[in-house]
Design an enzyme around this catalytic site. Sequence first.
Site, short mmCIF file in Angstrom:
data_model
loop_
_atom_site.label_atom_id
_atom_site.label_comp_id
_atom_site.label_asym_id
_atom_site.label_seq_id
_atom_site.Cartn_x
_atom_site.Cartn_y
_atom_site.Cartn_z
N ARG A 52 -20.61 4.52 -123.27
CA ARG A 52 -19.58 3.85 -124.07
C ARG A 52 -19.20 2.55 -123.37
O ARG A 52 -18.22 2.50 -122.64
CB ARG A 52 -18.37 4.76 -124.25
CG ARG A 52 -18.71 6.04 -125.00
CD ARG A 52 -17.56 7.03 -124.97
NE ARG A 52 -17.92 8.27 -125.65
CZ ARG A 52 -17.15 9.36 -125.66
NH1 ARG A 52 -15.99 9.37 -125.01
NH2 ARG A 52 -17.54 10.45 -126.30
N ASP A 54 -17.63 -0.93 -122.51
CA ASP A 54 -16.29 -1.43 -122.81
C ASP A 54 -16.34 -2.68 -123.67
O ASP A 54 -17.40 -3.30 -123.84
CB ASP A 54 -15.56 -1.77 -121.50
CG ASP A 54 -15.50 -0.59 -120.55
OD1 ASP A 54 -15.29 0.54 -121.03
OD2 ASP A 54 -15.65 -0.80 -119.33
N ARG A 199 -17.22 -2.29 -112.74
CA ARG A 199 -16.40 -3.49 -112.64
C ARG A 199 -15.40 -3.40 -111.48
O ARG A 199 -15.12 -4.41 -110.81
CB ARG A 199 -15.68 -3.74 -113.96
CG ARG A 199 -16.64 -4.11 -115.09
CD ARG A 199 -16.00 -3.99 -116.46
NE ARG A 199 -14.84 -4.84 -116.57
CZ ARG A 199 -13.95 -4.73 -117.56
NH1 ARG A 199 -14.11 -3.80 -118.52
NH2 ARG A 199 -12.91 -5.53 -117.61
#
Length: 247
Positions: A52, A54, A199
């Site tokens: 999934r 972002d 990230r």
Amino acid sequence: MKNNYKMILSYDGTKYYGWEHQPNTPLTIQGKLEQVLGRMTGQPVEVIGAGRTDAGVHARAMVANARFETAMTEAEIRDYMNEYLPEDVCVCEIRQASDRFHSRYNAIGKTYRYTCYVGEAKPVFDRRYVYIPEERPDVERMRMAAGYLIGTHDFASFCSNPRMKKSTVRKVNQIEIIEEASYLIFMYHGTGFLQHMVRILTGTLLEVGYGRRTPESMTDLLEAKKRALAGFTAPAKGLCLMKVDYD
């Protein structure tokens, strides 16, 4: 009879609210795919992604699967989808898969790339796909820090979801930091990644490169299991899913 189809997709995630279908917005990758397949088959179609991504994150080779009935060939399905999908989403390949194939549950590894631009001029044509660090980081310090993060660890400090109910233990097989002309590229390979994990890892490693953390502090950070102690979350636009591994 419905068949199970495996798709390999690429997309520019700039204007999308991530992969996962969301109520009240068609601007998700899953939503666009389901919309086109629903039009093609005349029936609702669920598309399952390997992950999934972002909002704002890109993909070179996202894997997905969907079950539907059609008399069209694989090439015709691909061409139909590419005709009606937006120009920033592409079905690179589609093949009939076994009925048991599940793009998410069967995945055994993923490769992500995070790209920073450290050149002197503005990256006009790459601006949507790179992050410009506030200063040029020390690459050797970052490589030393990355060594502490490789292996099987509890990465709770690198997860942005404070209500995570599942295990936050993950295995990171490789973190490679590459200097390539005006670009600084972080390559991550692991069995799976938590929400915003890549990230946050990138932001933390950059802070090491800025001299604000020591490479050795990664050990304490892993043991702390507190998101607030890790570095900043690097912007989404620099992240791209490169590959999903299957047996």
